[in-house]
Design a protein around this motif. Structure first.
Motif, PDB file in Angstrom:
ATOM      1  N   UNK A 133       3.996   5.845  -5.362  1.00  0.00           N
ATOM      2  CA  UNK A 133       4.034   5.875  -6.828  1.00  0.00           C
ATOM      3  C   UNK A 133       3.018   6.883  -7.364  1.00  0.00           C
ATOM      4  N   UNK A 134       1.813   6.855  -6.850  1.00  0.00           N
ATOM      5  CA  UNK A 134       0.758   7.774  -7.313  1.00  0.00           C
ATOM      6  C   UNK A 134       1.080   9.227  -6.950  1.00  0.00           C
ATOM      7  N   UNK A 135       1.592   9.456  -5.753  1.00  0.00           N
ATOM      8  CA  UNK A 135       1.981  10.804  -5.347  1.00  0.00           C
ATOM      9  C   UNK A 135       3.098  11.311  -6.246  1.00  0.00           C
ATOM     10  N   UNK A 136       4.037  10.460  -6.589  1.00  0.00           N
ATOM     11  CA  UNK A 136       5.130  10.838  -7.502  1.00  0.00           C
ATOM     12  C   UNK A 136       4.594  11.196  -8.884  1.00  0.00           C
ATOM     13  N   UNK A 137       3.636  10.408  -9.383  1.00  0.00           N
ATOM     14  CA  UNK A 137       3.035  10.703 -10.685  1.00  0.00           C
ATOM     15  C   UNK A 137       2.304  12.053 -10.664  1.00  0.00           C
ATOM     16  N   UNK A 138       1.562  12.285  -9.589  1.00  0.00           N
ATOM     17  CA  UNK A 138       0.823  13.554  -9.456  1.00  0.00           C
ATOM     18  C   UNK A 138       1.804  14.724  -9.391  1.00  0.00           C
ATOM     19  N   UNK A 139       2.895  14.576  -8.660  1.00  0.00           N
ATOM     20  CA  UNK A 139       3.900  15.636  -8.562  1.00  0.00           C
ATOM     21  C   UNK A 139       4.529  15.904  -9.927  1.00  0.00           C
ATOM     22  N   UNK A 140       4.757  14.843 -10.702  1.00  0.00           N
ATOM     23  CA  UNK A 140       5.307  15.000 -12.054  1.00  0.00           C
ATOM     24  C   UNK A 140       4.339  15.749 -12.963  1.00  0.00           C
ATOM     25  N   UNK A 141       3.061  15.436 -12.852  1.00  0.00           N
ATOM     26  CA  UNK A 141       2.039  16.119 -13.652  1.00  0.00           C
ATOM     27  C   UNK A 141       1.994  17.601 -13.289  1.00  0.00           C
ATOM     28  N   UNK A 142       1.998  17.883 -12.000  1.00  0.00           N
ATOM     29  CA  UNK A 142       1.938  19.278 -11.542  1.00  0.00           C
ATOM     30  C   UNK A 142       3.183  20.031 -11.993  1.00  0.00           C
ATOM     31  N   UNK A 143       4.350  19.413 -11.854  1.00  0.00           N
ATOM     32  CA  UNK A 143       5.597  20.075 -12.264  1.00  0.00           C
ATOM     33  C   UNK A 143       5.590  20.340 -13.767  1.00  0.00           C
ATOM     34  N   UNK A 144       5.114  19.399 -14.565  1.00  0.00           N
ATOM     35  CA  UNK A 144       5.035  19.578 -16.019  1.00  0.00           C
ATOM     36  C   UNK A 144       4.065  20.685 -16.392  1.00  0.00           C
ATOM     37  N   UNK A 145       2.941  20.724 -15.696  1.00  0.00           N
ATOM     38  CA  UNK A 145       1.938  21.757 -15.966  1.00  0.00           C
ATOM     39  C   UNK A 145       2.477  23.136 -15.608  1.00  0.00           C
ATOM     40  N   UNK A 146       3.138  23.240 -14.463  1.00  0.00           N
ATOM     41  CA  UNK A 146       3.715  24.521 -14.053  1.00  0.00           C
ATOM     42  C   UNK A 146       4.761  24.964 -15.075  1.00  0.00           C
TER      43      UNK A 146
ATOM     44  N   UNK B   5       0.825  -1.183   0.000  1.00  0.00           N
ATOM     45  CA  UNK B   5       0.000   0.000   0.000  1.00  0.00           C
ATOM     46  C   UNK B   5       0.875   1.254   0.000  1.00  0.00           C
ATOM     47  N   UNK B   6       1.906   1.266   0.812  1.00  0.00           N
ATOM     48  CA  UNK B   6       2.783   2.415   0.894  1.00  0.00           C
ATOM     49  C   UNK B   6       3.498   2.637  -0.429  1.00  0.00           C
ATOM     50  N   UNK B   7       3.924   1.598  -1.049  1.00  0.00           N
ATOM     51  CA  UNK B   7       4.616   1.674  -2.328  1.00  0.00           C
ATOM     52  C   UNK B   7       3.693   2.218  -3.407  1.00  0.00           C
ATOM     53  N   UNK B   8       2.455   1.750  -3.429  1.00  0.00           N
ATOM     54  CA  UNK B   8       1.472   2.221  -4.412  1.00  0.00           C
ATOM     55  C   UNK B   8       1.151   3.692  -4.190  1.00  0.00           C
ATOM     56  N   UNK B   9       0.978   4.076  -2.930  1.00  0.00           N
ATOM     57  CA  UNK B   9       0.682   5.479  -2.610  1.00  0.00           C
ATOM     58  C   UNK B   9       1.830   6.390  -3.026  1.00  0.00           C
TER      59      UNK B   9
END
Length: 91
Positions: free
Chosen positions: A7-20, A1-5
């Motif tokens: 991974x998803x937080x990292x993906x979201x951070x990547x999306x936000x950084x790309x958008x910014x 569960x921790x690993x999956x969470x």
């Protein structure tokens, strides 16, 4: 569960950084366009002033002057007979 969470937080951070990054790029291009337009307007203004300065020295014979309009103060006289329908008498 921790690993999956993570991974998803990292993906979201990547999306936000790309958008910014994309938004920052667009804003920068917008400001660059605005600066270029301002500089072009200033250059056009300087060119117009330079041309105007040259025209003032040599425009005496170049620009024809328009004739002044004539103004008449008398109204034209119109001779007319008023006829009313249905009236047989002349006035």
């Amino acid at each position: 569960m921790t690993s999956s969470g993570a991974k998803h937080v990292g993906n979201i951070a990547g999306i936000i950084a790309g958008t910014v990054a994309e938004v920052t790029k667009e804003i920068g291009e917008w400001f660059t366009d605005a600066i270029e337009m301002k500089e072009a307007a200033e250059a056009a203004r300087r060119d117009a002033e330079a041309r105007h300065g040259l025209d003032l020295e040599h425009d005496d014979d170049l620009e024809p002057t328009a004739p002044k309009p004539t103004v008449t103060t008398e109204a034209p006289f119109v001779d007319a007979e008023v006829v009313e329908p249905g009236v047989d008498e002349t006035r």
